[in-house]
Motif scaffolding. Sequence first.
Motif, mmCIF file in Angstrom:
data_model
loop_
_atom_site.group_PDB
_atom_site.id
_atom_site.type_symbol
_atom_site.label_atom_id
_atom_site.label_comp_id
_atom_site.label_asym_id
_atom_site.label_seq_id
_atom_site.Cartn_x
_atom_site.Cartn_y
_atom_site.Cartn_z
ATOM 1 N N VAL A 1 78.069 42.300 51.218
ATOM 2 C CA VAL A 1 77.826 43.729 51.425
ATOM 3 C C VAL A 1 78.839 44.557 50.634
ATOM 4 N N ILE A 2 80.117 44.203 50.732
ATOM 5 C CA ILE A 2 81.161 44.934 50.019
ATOM 6 C C ILE A 2 80.997 44.786 48.514
ATOM 7 N N ALA A 3 80.671 43.585 48.058
ATOM 8 C CA ALA A 3 80.516 43.343 46.621
ATOM 9 C C ALA A 3 79.378 44.164 46.036
ATOM 10 N N TYR A 4 78.240 44.201 46.726
ATOM 11 C CA TYR A 4 77.098 44.985 46.225
ATOM 12 C C TYR A 4 77.440 46.473 46.212
ATOM 13 N N TYR A 5 78.147 46.934 47.233
ATOM 14 C CA TYR A 5 78.488 48.355 47.295
ATOM 15 C C TYR A 5 79.418 48.751 46.147
ATOM 16 N N LYS A 6 80.372 47.887 45.812
ATOM 17 C CA LYS A 6 81.350 48.208 44.778
ATOM 18 C C LYS A 6 80.793 48.100 43.368
ATOM 19 N N THR A 7 79.800 47.257 43.161
ATOM 20 C CA THR A 7 79.314 47.001 41.805
ATOM 21 C C THR A 7 77.944 47.609 41.509
ATOM 22 N N CYS A 8 77.230 48.060 42.516
ATOM 23 C CA CYS A 8 75.876 48.586 42.312
ATOM 24 C C CYS A 8 75.792 50.029 42.810
#
Length: 345
Positions: A127-134
């Motif tokens: 969840v955090i990774a998608y929010y930061k990169t997308c």
Amino acid sequence: QKALEAYHSITDDDVSSSSSMMKTFSSPTKRQAEEVGIAMSPPRMLPFVEHPTCFICKGTFAVFRRASHCRNCGVCICSTCSTTWPSSMIPDTYNIKNESRVSICNACNWSNASFRDALLTGKYDQVIAYYKTCNINVTTPFSNVKGGGTIGGGVEIARPIHCAVKGGNLQILKWLVEERCCPIRHPLQTTKHGKMRDLGPIRTSKKRSLLNIAMSDHKLDFVRYLISEQNMSLFEERGLNPKNALQNFTILLQMLPENFFVGRQSELNQLLAEVQTESFGQTAMTVFDAAPSTIESNSIKDVNGRIIEEGTNEDDHNLDGFEENNNDNDETNQPPATTIVGYEC
């Protein structure tokens, strides 16, 4: 950038032009105002002249390869590399043409679906990774999922906060509510008679709130968090299944300290009366508020000793069918912070 340049060139007499390019939002704290600004600031539409090829397939735009903008990130795309979303899936400030459906690049469409999957399966790191990169919108509903975006049987359109509760990871819900300042209640509205109207908690298309979903799935750690820390109320829950409510109360009573009702005989009698009539009132709220701060949902058993929840069940997430909150104390007495969002023309 165009909106900001135009704003600086506006004279005092050109108030109408200023209001057409700017929109203001009021928030109770500076932190919330900053998050509103991040969520509502529209992407910059890349000029077609400077970007003659599709961002995804790299094909050159021509008569039979028309160019359009992704309304979620602003890149130039062709029709083959795009899809459409209901306009409800993007903030109002993104939809400058007031369209009912908007063009979205396949990259944003994929990242949005992946973000939803991570929420429903409780995978915090993803969840955090998608929010930061997308280009992820955490305040708008998932309205484009096949079958309407269900989170549990039948068609039920939900927002990320609802999916987080269904996914069973309280850390994700806290991140959305406390760090990203996602609202769990509708803002107060002023009626035509000048009175303030409270629309209550934000609900899914089936009128289910966060608290309703948590109680239906016996997620008592979520129930305690929403009632004790986010001040949600059982009094606002419409159509809550009495059987589910009784199961939650039975489990919760087993987890309370032995001396909880010492000196509280009147409250105990009132609670028993409420349980018998399946009408839970203020006494029930007191019980939830006194529950342990940490409740392990994956080891909760019912009165017969059967496991109610044990880990994450993938069958519950059928997609074909649905930094700490560091608000300083001195912000409390400050006037509401105001965010100004510029429109991209």
